[in-house]
Design a protein around this motif. Sequence first.
Motif, PDB file in Angstrom:
ATOM      1  N   ARG A 113       0.833  -1.207   0.000  1.00 26.29           N
ATOM      2  CA  ARG A 113       0.000   0.000   0.000  1.00 26.29           C
ATOM      3  C   ARG A 113       0.869   1.260   0.000  1.00 26.29           C
ATOM      4  O   ARG A 113       0.568   2.240  -0.688  1.00 26.29           O
ATOM      5  CB  ARG A 113      -0.916   0.000   1.218  1.00 26.29           C
ATOM      6  CG  ARG A 113      -2.151  -0.850   1.101  1.00 26.29           C
ATOM      7  CD  ARG A 113      -3.039  -0.404  -0.045  1.00 26.29           C
ATOM      8  NE  ARG A 113      -4.302  -1.128  -0.070  1.00 26.29           N
ATOM      9  CZ  ARG A 113      -5.177  -1.033  -1.062  1.00 26.29           C
ATOM     10  NH1 ARG A 113      -4.929  -0.271  -2.107  1.00 26.29           N
ATOM     11  NH2 ARG A 113      -6.314  -1.716  -1.014  1.00 26.29           N
ATOM     12  N   LYS A 116       2.354   1.864  -3.412  1.00 26.46           N
ATOM     13  CA  LYS A 116       1.437   2.369  -4.422  1.00 26.46           C
ATOM     14  C   LYS A 116       1.401   3.894  -4.469  1.00 26.46           C
ATOM     15  O   LYS A 116       0.995   4.472  -5.482  1.00 26.46           O
ATOM     16  CB  LYS A 116       0.025   1.817  -4.185  1.00 26.46           C
ATOM     17  CG  LYS A 116      -0.170   0.413  -4.735  1.00 26.46           C
ATOM     18  CD  LYS A 116      -1.613  -0.044  -4.661  1.00 26.46           C
ATOM     19  CE  LYS A 116      -2.521   0.738  -5.601  1.00 26.46           C
ATOM     20  NZ  LYS A 116      -2.174   0.511  -7.034  1.00 26.46           N
ATOM     21  N   GLU A 248      -8.112  -4.775   5.711  1.00 25.24           N
ATOM     22  CA  GLU A 248      -7.628  -3.395   5.802  1.00 25.24           C
ATOM     23  C   GLU A 248      -8.632  -2.522   6.550  1.00 25.24           C
ATOM     24  O   GLU A 248      -9.831  -2.810   6.571  1.00 25.24           O
ATOM     25  CB  GLU A 248      -7.386  -2.826   4.406  1.00 25.24           C
ATOM     26  CG  GLU A 248      -6.251  -3.496   3.664  1.00 25.24           C
ATOM     27  CD  GLU A 248      -5.915  -2.791   2.374  1.00 25.24           C
ATOM     28  OE1 GLU A 248      -4.856  -2.160   2.303  1.00 25.24           O
ATOM     29  OE2 GLU A 248      -6.738  -2.868   1.437  1.00 25.24           O
TER      30      GLU A 248
END
Length: 279
Positions: A113, A116, A248
Motif C-alpha cells: 500500500r 502504491k 484493511e
Amino acid sequence: ALAAEARALADDLRAALREQGQTAPAARALALALMLCGATAGCRGPADPELAAAVEGLEADFLAASTPAEFRAVAERFEARLASAPPSGPLLFNLGNAWARAGERARAVAAYRQAKLWLPRDPHLDHNLRVALDGAPALEQRGGVMTKIAFWSTLISANELAWITAVLAVFAFASALLALAVRHPAAGMVRNGALVLFLAIGLAFLWLRREQAPGHFGVIASDAVEARTGNAASYEPAFTEPLRVATEFEVLDQRGGWIRLRLPGGAEGWVPDAAARVY
C-alpha cells in the motif's frame, strides 16, 4: 532539452508580444516563467551511489533467500534501509515481496500500500497486493470525499504530483505577472484559470502528503481477531464474526493499547494494537 524548448518558445512569444505592441516587461516575465518551468520539470538529482549499492545488495540477498526465516531477515534489512533513506517505491515493493515470502501477509499488504503512493500504475504491484489480500476486505476507496473529487491523484505518483504542483505554481506566478504587465482581460482570465488549477492540484498534493503520514491506515495482522465495541476485552464483540488476517481498515483513534478502526464497509470497532499493523 525541455529548458531549451522553453527558451525558444519564450523568444517566439516575446517577438509576438512586441509585434502586437505589448510591453517588454510582460515578455520578460513570460520568458522567465517558461524557463523556470523547463528547469523545474527537467531537474533531477543524481542517484545516491551508496543507496544504489545497498539496494543491489538487498536484492541479491532476496534472490538468495529460500526459507521464511531468511526472507524475514531480508525484510528487516529492507525496513532498516527505509528508516534511513527517503521513501522509495521499489524499496517498499521489494519489502512487500520479502514479507510475503516470509508468510507475513499483513506486513506485505502494508508495504504494498505504501509502495502504491510511488508506483500507482505498476501492474506487478497490483497483482502482488491482490495475492497478499487473498480476498480479505480491502480499502479500495481511501480518503473519502477527497478521493472522489481528486480521483486522478491516485493514478500519479507522489513525485509526479510534486513536480506538477511546482510547475503550476511557477505558471500561476507568471500568469499573475503577465496580467499586471499587459492589463488585458484575456491575461486576467489566464491568471484566474492558472490559480484555480494550482489550488486544485495543490490540495490534492497536500491530501497525498497526508496519505503518506504514518498512522492513518492499518491491516489486521492475526487471524480471527475479535473486534470490540470499546477499548478493552471486557466490551461486547463489535461484529458477528471475527476479522480475518489482511483485512484493511482506516485508523480513527488509538488509546490504551487499542485501535479504533473503520472497515471498508463503514463498520467500526476496537482491536488490540498487537493484532494489527498500522502504517
